[in-house]
Design an enzyme around this catalytic site. Sequence first.
Site, PDB file in Angstrom:
ATOM      1  N   ASP A   1       0.866  -1.185   0.000  1.00 24.27           N
ATOM      2  CA  ASP A   1       0.000   0.000   0.000  1.00 24.27           C
ATOM      3  C   ASP A   1       0.900   1.232   0.000  1.00 24.27           C
ATOM      4  OD1 ASP A   1      -1.803   2.129   0.746  1.00 24.27           O
ATOM      5  OD2 ASP A   1      -3.154   0.608   1.561  1.00 24.27           O
TER       6      ASP A   1
ATOM      7  N   GLN B   1     -14.246   2.311   2.265  1.00 25.21           N
ATOM      8  CA  GLN B   1     -13.724   1.926   0.953  1.00 25.21           C
ATOM      9  C   GLN B   1     -13.479   3.166   0.106  1.00 25.21           C
ATOM     10  OE1 GLN B   1     -16.244  -0.714  -1.352  1.00 25.21           O
ATOM     11  NE2 GLN B   1     -14.576  -1.274  -2.720  1.00 25.21           N
TER      12      GLN B   1
ATOM     13  N   HIS C   1     -10.656  -5.684  -2.579  1.00 21.70           N
ATOM     14  CA  HIS C   1      -9.298  -5.843  -2.063  1.00 21.70           C
ATOM     15  C   HIS C   1      -9.310  -6.070  -0.562  1.00 21.70           C
ATOM     16  CE1 HIS C   1     -10.125  -1.501  -1.704  1.00 21.70           C
ATOM     17  NE2 HIS C   1      -9.188  -1.440  -0.766  1.00 21.70           N
ATOM     18  N   PHE C   2      -8.257  -6.723  -0.091  1.00 21.68           N
ATOM     19  CA  PHE C   2      -8.032  -6.966   1.326  1.00 21.68           C
ATOM     20  C   PHE C   2      -6.782  -6.224   1.763  1.00 21.68           C
ATOM     21  CE2 PHE C   2     -10.886 -10.393   0.457  1.00 21.68           C
ATOM     22  CZ  PHE C   2     -11.478 -10.721   1.666  1.00 21.68           C
ATOM     23  N   HIS C   3      -6.812  -5.716   2.983  1.00 21.00           N
ATOM     24  CA  HIS C   3      -5.656  -5.076   3.607  1.00 21.00           C
ATOM     25  C   HIS C   3      -5.044  -6.041   4.606  1.00 21.00           C
ATOM     26  CE1 HIS C   3      -6.674  -0.827   2.452  1.00 21.00           C
ATOM     27  NE2 HIS C   3      -7.872  -1.382   2.331  1.00 21.00           N
TER      28      HIS C   3
END
Length: 145
Positions: free
Chosen positions: A37, A101, A107-109
């Site tokens: 990220d 969001q 997506h996953f964090h």
Amino acid sequence: MSLDGTYDAGNIFAKILRGEMPAARVFEDEHVYAFMDVFPQSRGHTLVIPKHSTARNLLDEEPERLATLIQGVQRVTKAVRAALKPDGIVVTQFNGAPAGQTIYHLHFHIIPRWEGVPVGRHASGGMADAEELKALAAQIAAKIS
């Protein structure tokens, strides 16, 4: 933006998948793409996205794709743990603007946490150094099994 809507093929994650935008790649297979990220909440904050999907969020995705996606999330989370040795790891996923969001591509964090170190707000610390992200990506990628 609401939970419902049309997928925008111009979103930043779609551009990353097409090679139109750079990313510090951690892992890639036929189903998922994991990368650092650029606005991390902690050192090692990693994102995992489906490669062949136009799902805006979890509610839009086919169960079969979710199965391979979550396997990729687990694989990358284990590598983050092995590489960075955090005290805990937050794995999270947001659906809709009120939930936090901001990019409308599922997506996953994966957010490593260390005891006594506060987690930052997304983008509050500004954009991370690209070279540092590449080094972290390589460190995590080396632990992918």
